[in-house]
Write a protein that holds these residues in place. Structure first.
Motif, PDB file in Angstrom:
ATOM      1  N   SER A  78      46.638  35.802  31.698  1.00 30.08           N
ATOM      2  CA  SER A  78      45.863  34.589  31.490  1.00 30.08           C
ATOM      3  C   SER A  78      44.430  34.941  31.129  1.00 30.08           C
ATOM      4  CB  SER A  78      45.891  33.724  32.755  1.00 30.08           C
ATOM      5  OG  SER A  78      45.007  32.652  32.641  1.00 30.08           O
ATOM      6  N   SER A  79      43.810  34.103  30.306  1.00 29.44           N
ATOM      7  CA  SER A  79      42.425  34.331  29.910  1.00 29.44           C
ATOM      8  C   SER A  79      41.446  33.876  30.992  1.00 29.44           C
ATOM      9  CB  SER A  79      42.118  33.587  28.608  1.00 29.44           C
ATOM     10  OG  SER A  79      42.349  32.193  28.778  1.00 29.44           O
ATOM     11  N   THR A  80      41.913  33.005  31.877  1.00 28.25           N
ATOM     12  CA  THR A  80      41.037  32.521  32.938  1.00 28.25           C
ATOM     13  C   THR A  80      40.873  33.573  34.020  1.00 28.25           C
ATOM     14  OG1 THR A  80      40.702  30.807  34.609  1.00 28.25           O
ATOM     15  CG2 THR A  80      42.961  31.472  34.193  1.00 28.25           C
ATOM     16  N   ARG A  81      39.707  33.547  34.668  1.00 25.18           N
ATOM     17  CA  ARG A  81      39.426  34.487  35.762  1.00 25.18           C
ATOM     18  C   ARG A  81      39.275  33.746  37.078  1.00 25.18           C
ATOM     19  NH1 ARG A  81      34.206  37.461  33.690  1.00 25.18           N
ATOM     20  NH2 ARG A  81      34.459  38.628  35.631  1.00 25.18           N
ATOM     21  N   TYR A  84      41.285  27.932  59.456  1.00 28.06           N
ATOM     22  CA  TYR A  84      42.318  27.572  58.494  1.00 28.06           C
ATOM     23  C   TYR A  84      43.319  28.699  58.277  1.00 28.06           C
ATOM     24  CZ  TYR A  84      38.485  24.473  56.908  1.00 28.06           C
ATOM     25  OH  TYR A  84      37.464  23.569  56.833  1.00 28.06           O
ATOM     26  N   LYS A  85      44.464  28.295  57.719  1.00 34.81           N
ATOM     27  CA  LYS A  85      45.324  29.250  57.026  1.00 34.81           C
ATOM     28  C   LYS A  85      44.891  29.233  55.564  1.00 34.81           C
ATOM     29  CE  LYS A  85      49.673  28.432  55.880  1.00 34.81           C
ATOM     30  NZ  LYS A  85      51.151  28.322  55.931  1.00 34.81           N
ATOM     31  N   ILE A  86      44.391  30.350  55.078  1.00 30.99           N
ATOM     32  CA  ILE A  86      43.808  30.437  53.742  1.00 30.99           C
ATOM     33  C   ILE A  86      44.793  31.134  52.807  1.00 30.99           C
ATOM     34  CG2 ILE A  86      41.933  31.448  52.376  1.00 30.99           C
ATOM     35  CD1 ILE A  86      40.150  31.102  54.823  1.00 30.99           C
ATOM     36  N   GLU A  87      45.007  30.527  51.665  1.00 28.69           N
ATOM     37  CA  GLU A  87      45.885  31.093  50.639  1.00 28.69           C
ATOM     38  C   GLU A  87      45.096  31.252  49.348  1.00 28.69           C
ATOM     39  OE1 GLU A  87      50.066  29.346  50.825  1.00 28.69           O
ATOM     40  OE2 GLU A  87      48.907  27.851  51.928  1.00 28.69           O
ATOM     41  N   VAL A  88      45.095  32.450  48.804  1.00 26.15           N
ATOM     42  CA  VAL A  88      44.374  32.755  47.570  1.00 26.15           C
ATOM     43  C   VAL A  88      45.390  33.024  46.464  1.00 26.15           C
ATOM     44  CG1 VAL A  88      42.720  34.289  46.437  1.00 26.15           C
ATOM     45  CG2 VAL A  88      42.440  33.726  48.866  1.00 26.15           C
ATOM     46  N   LYS A  89      45.282  32.261  45.391  1.00 31.94           N
ATOM     47  CA  LYS A  89      46.163  32.448  44.232  1.00 31.94           C
ATOM     48  C   LYS A  89      45.370  33.092  43.105  1.00 31.94           C
ATOM     49  CE  LYS A  89      49.306  28.632  45.271  1.00 31.94           C
ATOM     50  NZ  LYS A  89      49.922  27.371  44.775  1.00 31.94           N
ATOM     51  N   ARG A  90      45.830  34.263  42.695  1.00 33.30           N
ATOM     52  CA  ARG A  90      45.164  34.986  41.621  1.00 33.30           C
ATOM     53  C   ARG A  90      45.515  34.379  40.269  1.00 33.30           C
ATOM     54  NH1 ARG A  90      43.243  40.038  43.077  1.00 33.30           N
ATOM     55  NH2 ARG A  90      43.590  40.576  45.277  1.00 33.30           N
ATOM     56  N   PRO A  91      44.687  34.617  39.263  1.00 35.99           N
ATOM     57  CA  PRO A  91      45.026  34.128  37.922  1.00 35.99           C
ATOM     58  C   PRO A  91      46.349  34.719  37.453  1.00 35.99           C
ATOM     59  CG  PRO A  91      42.748  34.911  38.027  1.00 35.99           C
ATOM     60  CD  PRO A  91      43.406  35.332  39.301  1.00 35.99           C
ATOM     61  N   PRO A  92      47.163  33.967  36.734  1.00 36.94           N
ATOM     62  CA  PRO A  92      48.438  34.500  36.231  1.00 36.94           C
ATOM     63  C   PRO A  92      48.220  35.719  35.338  1.00 36.94           C
ATOM     64  CG  PRO A  92      48.309  32.104  35.948  1.00 36.94           C
ATOM     65  CD  PRO A  92      46.952  32.560  36.350  1.00 36.94           C
ATOM     66  N   THR A  94      36.296  36.433  51.357  1.00 40.14           N
ATOM     67  CA  THR A  94      37.099  36.295  50.142  1.00 40.14           C
ATOM     68  C   THR A  94      36.202  36.277  48.911  1.00 40.14           C
ATOM     69  OG1 THR A  94      38.806  35.068  51.330  1.00 40.14           O
ATOM     70  CG2 THR A  94      38.756  34.818  48.943  1.00 40.14           C
ATOM     71  N   GLY A  95      35.090  35.532  48.974  1.00 39.11           N
ATOM     72  CA  GLY A  95      34.152  35.504  47.858  1.00 39.11           C
ATOM     73  C   GLY A  95      33.493  36.844  47.618  1.00 39.11           C
ATOM     74  N   ALA A  96      33.110  37.520  48.698  1.00 36.97           N
ATOM     75  CA  ALA A  96      32.484  38.836  48.551  1.00 36.97           C
ATOM     76  C   ALA A  96      33.427  39.830  47.887  1.00 36.97           C
ATOM     77  CB  ALA A  96      32.045  39.344  49.920  1.00 36.97           C
ATOM     78  N   ARG A  97      34.714  39.667  48.120  1.00 36.10           N
ATOM     79  CA  ARG A  97      35.702  40.600  47.588  1.00 36.10           C
ATOM     80  C   ARG A  97      36.132  40.269  46.157  1.00 36.10           C
ATOM     81  NH1 ARG A  97      39.071  39.553  51.077  1.00 36.10           N
ATOM     82  NH2 ARG A  97      40.718  38.477  49.913  1.00 36.10           N
ATOM     83  N   LEU A  98      36.210  38.971  45.828  1.00 36.38           N
ATOM     84  CA  LEU A  98      36.846  38.579  44.575  1.00 36.38           C
ATOM     85  C   LEU A  98      35.916  37.948  43.545  1.00 36.38           C
ATOM     86  CD1 LEU A  98      40.139  36.977  46.001  1.00 36.38           C
ATOM     87  CD2 LEU A  98      39.810  39.288  45.098  1.00 36.38           C
ATOM     88  N   HIS A  99      34.751  37.480  43.945  1.00 39.02           N
ATOM     89  CA  HIS A  99      33.900  36.779  42.975  1.00 39.02           C
ATOM     90  C   HIS A  99      33.430  37.741  41.884  1.00 39.02           C
ATOM     91  CE1 HIS A  99      31.082  33.975  41.249  1.00 39.02           C
ATOM     92  NE2 HIS A  99      31.467  33.055  42.118  1.00 39.02           N
ATOM     93  N   PRO A 100      33.630  37.374  40.627  1.00 40.18           N
ATOM     94  CA  PRO A 100      33.279  38.304  39.540  1.00 40.18           C
ATOM     95  C   PRO A 100      31.782  38.598  39.447  1.00 40.18           C
ATOM     96  CG  PRO A 100      33.871  36.142  38.656  1.00 40.18           C
ATOM     97  CD  PRO A 100      34.243  36.131  40.106  1.00 40.18           C
TER      98      PRO A 100
END
Length: 683
Positions: A231-234, A220-228, A310-316
């Motif tokens: 924003s309170s959401t993570r 795939y072409k993968i696009e990751v959008k960070r929380p604004p 991506t999960g290993a890098r960004l998952h809280p």
């Protein structure tokens, strides 16, 4: 046939190898790139493949003295295609009551009845230009020698694209390699005419590759959008090929009472969760939930390395850093077939891919996870008191009933079901009824559709049929093919004598597709398996050429009988008997069943090509036959894949009959030794 003697033979060989490599590389790149940028075209990747076959076939059929303008302007249609897709983004709406497409996007741009024909024609023109360059080099060598270097070039292009996939290279890398190769093929005379459109193409791809949050996996072409900001959401949102695909959420969100992630654990309260298998682990949400419920070991299977990274890098919750987690970048069904482990809980976690295994088939990456045999494999790998769970947005009541009905048959009792609305459902099936605690047990909403099977792995198809959507597209493709042959000035009478080559091309395309499908079942639907099978097919074809080059004469009746015998063996051997073998035996059986017919078929093809008065026209007819074979692959939606072998056998018998009628078969005189190039002749 007269061969060009002005240029050195090694220069011609080198250019032919480069042209063939470029041809296959561009074809593979177009299939991947258009599917990544046009929603649902990834489900119709053979749409671009068929356009490529049409273009290459026309490039070979056009006589040497005609169509030189195609070569002079070869990069222009390629640049136009890239600019059109990037600057006028289109999300094609494909709705059908007969087959399900996973999507959550609004359509934009021109309607599909405009967009798809334009893309098909542009792909055909792009490949016709490169095909014409290749054909003019092809006819400067003896036919089997030219075919040999054509195959070596195809191998080079295939390996190069596989290497870029392994490196997760961005689209600009594909564009740079294709652009440099085309500049070399264009030569000094056309350097400026080539440089301008190729530079524009690379610039557009560079802009795409530089976009923030964009990366390329082998699928795939993968696009990751960070929380604004602020924003309170993570939550992170992950899109694949332009479709919202996954979200990364903290444990506090995943463990909410209304979350489907925790439902399997609430409905298996007595399960010890000592060992949990997560198939479709993705960014790690299900892994984090399993750890939170005390799992002592979690085997996390994910087919896409970029999604896992991506999960290993960004998952809280950092689930992949936990020592209890063991990660496998693999196909889930293949992992089940290889492992001897028993699990307290097996989770089929949202495995809805957005692409096909191969540009030549209708098999999706996850299709073999939802067959009757896959559910049986999961059941066999459950520990005592274990449970199996699967969940997704199923979109149709009949799909919910299909899966739940299949689980009922395999487990011997109805599973628990939780409906969250919007046809999102969670199934939980304990090894026995005592191993599940249901608030609601599944009951059919209507007639339960037949289950998908390993031979008919189309879970999203309501019933064995070719959807009207496909029939319309295929009818349009065949109509365009006929018109294109006429408009390009190709003499039909000139190609009719190569009816046998046309049939050989159709048969071989189906045979190659069946090989890819077989290996996907035996070893997984990963990009690596697919790439290795394609390379293996080319090597088997090349072996056929090398053997034929060393033979004075081929006994075609005997070879046809041997070919039919290998097809009969492949048809008679059931897939389950191959799956039951240990890995080494399974590999040996798969290679023999797939590549023995391919080798025999190419001996026959090479023999016919060597005797053809006009090898490039014969090769062009063969490529148009491959296009037809690509459309015949849709018959698998009706019959299943094993029956395709009967169609292949019928096509090869038809080709043999056509050889006899045209006088090019077994009664033809022995082939003369090909006349060498002047630069190779003895002084």
């Amino acid at each position: 046939m007269e061969y060009r003697a002005g240029a050195g033979v090694w220069e011609i060989r080198g250019k032919l190898l480069l042209a063939s490599a470029t041809m296959l590389f561009v074809e593979l790149a177009l299939i991947r790139w258009t599917g990544a940028n046009i929603v649902h075209l990834s489900y119709f990747s053979n749409f671009i493949l068929l356009g490529s076959f049409l273009g290459i076939g026309l490039g070979f059929l056009i006589p040497a003295h005609r169509g030189q303008w195609l070569k002079r302007w070869a990069p222009v249609p390629l640049a136009v295609l890239v600019v059109l897709v990037r600057e006028f983004p289109v999300q094609v709406q494909q709705t059908s009551g007969e087959v399900i497409y996973f999507t959550a996007v609004k359509t934009t741009g021109l309607p599909e009845w405009v967009t798809l024909p334009v893309l098909f024609l542009l792909a055909a023109v792009v490949m016709a230009a490169i095909g014409k360059i290749t054909a003019d080099l092809f006819r400067q060598l003896p036919s089997l020698e030219a075919y040999r270097y054509d195959l070596l070039g195809a191998l080079t292009g295939s390996v190069a694209f596989a290497l870029l996939s392994w490196l997760s290279a961005p689209s600009v890398a594909w564009g740079v390699i294709a652009g440099l190769a085309m500049l070399v093929l264009g030569g000094r005379r056309d350097s400026m005419r080539y440089a301008v459109p190729l530079t524009a193409m690379v610039a557009v791809l560079a802009f795409e590759s530089a976009a923030q949050g964009v990366s390329w996996s082998p699928y795939y072409k993968i696009e990751v959008k960070r929380p604004p900001a602020g924003s309170s959401t993570r939550d992170y949102k992950i899109s694949a090929n332009g479709v919202p695909h996954q979200s990364i959420a903290p444990l506090s969100v995943l463990m909410r009472p209304d979350s489907p992630y925790g439902r399997p654990y609430r409905e298996t309260p007595d399960n010890p969760y000592r060992r949990v298998l997560v198939i479709g682990a993705g960014n790690g949400n299900d892994v984090a939930v399993a750890l939170a419920h005390g799992a002592r070991r979690v085997d996390a299977v994910e087919i896409d390395p970029e999604l896992r990274e991506t999960g290993a890098r960004l998952h809280p919750e950092k689930p992949y850093d936990d020592p209890r987690v063991h990660t496998y970048i693999d196909d889930g069904r293949a992992f089940l077939e290889r492992t001897d482990a028993r699990y307290d809980l097996i989770v089929l976690a949202l495995p809805d891919s957005l692409t096909l295994v191969s540009g030549a088939s209708n098999l999706r990456l996850e299709s073999y996870l939802f067959t009757r045999e896959a559910f049986e494999a999961a059941h066999e790998h459950l520990a005592p008191h274990g449970a199996f769970t699967m969940y997704n947005y199923y979109r149709k009541d009949w799909l919910i009933d299909r899966f739940a009905g299949d689980l009922t048959t395999v487990f011997g009792h109805a599973p628990c079901i939780t409906d969250y609305g919007g046809r999102q459902a969670v199934f939980v099936a304990g090894r026995t009824t005592a191993d599940q605690s249901c608030e609601k047990t599944w009951q059919a909403s209507g007639p339960v559709p037949e289950p998908a099977t390993d031979d008919h792995p189309f879970p999203y198809l309501l019933q064995p049929t070719i959807p009207s959507l496909y029939l319309g597209a295929l009818g349009g493709i065949l109509l365009v093919t006929v018109l294109s042959v006429r408009l390009t000035g190709v003499r039909v009478r000139r190609t009719v004598r190569y009816t046998d080559m046309f049939l050989l091309g159709a048969a071989f395309m189906l045979l190659e597709t069946k090989s890819v499908i077989g290996f996907a079942l035996y070893f997984g639907t990963t990009w690596l398996v697919n790439a290795l099978v394609f390379i293996g097919v080319l090597l088997a074809v090349l072996a056929g050429v090398e053997v034929r080059r060393r033979m004075r004469r081929l006994n075609q009746p005997v070879m046809t009988l041997v070919l039919l015998a290998t097809l009969a063996v492949a048809w008679l051997v059931p897939a389950e008997s191959v799956l039951a073998l240990p890995f080494a035996g399974r590999l040996a059986a798969a290679i023999a069943l797939a590549f023995a017919p391919i080798f025999c078929a190419n001996l026959i093809f090479s023999d016919r090509l060597a005797s053809a008065p006009d090898p490039t026209a014969a090769f062009g007819a063969n490529l148009l036959g491959a296009l037809t074979g690509g459309t015949l692959e849709y018959l698998a939606l009706l019959t299943g894949y094993q029956t395709l072998l009967l169609i292949v056998a019928a096509l090869y018998l038809g080709a043999y009959a056509a050889m006899r009628l045209t006088g090019s078969g077994p009664d033809a005189p022995a082939l003369p030794e090909p006349r060498p190039l002047e630069s190779e002749a003895q002084p």
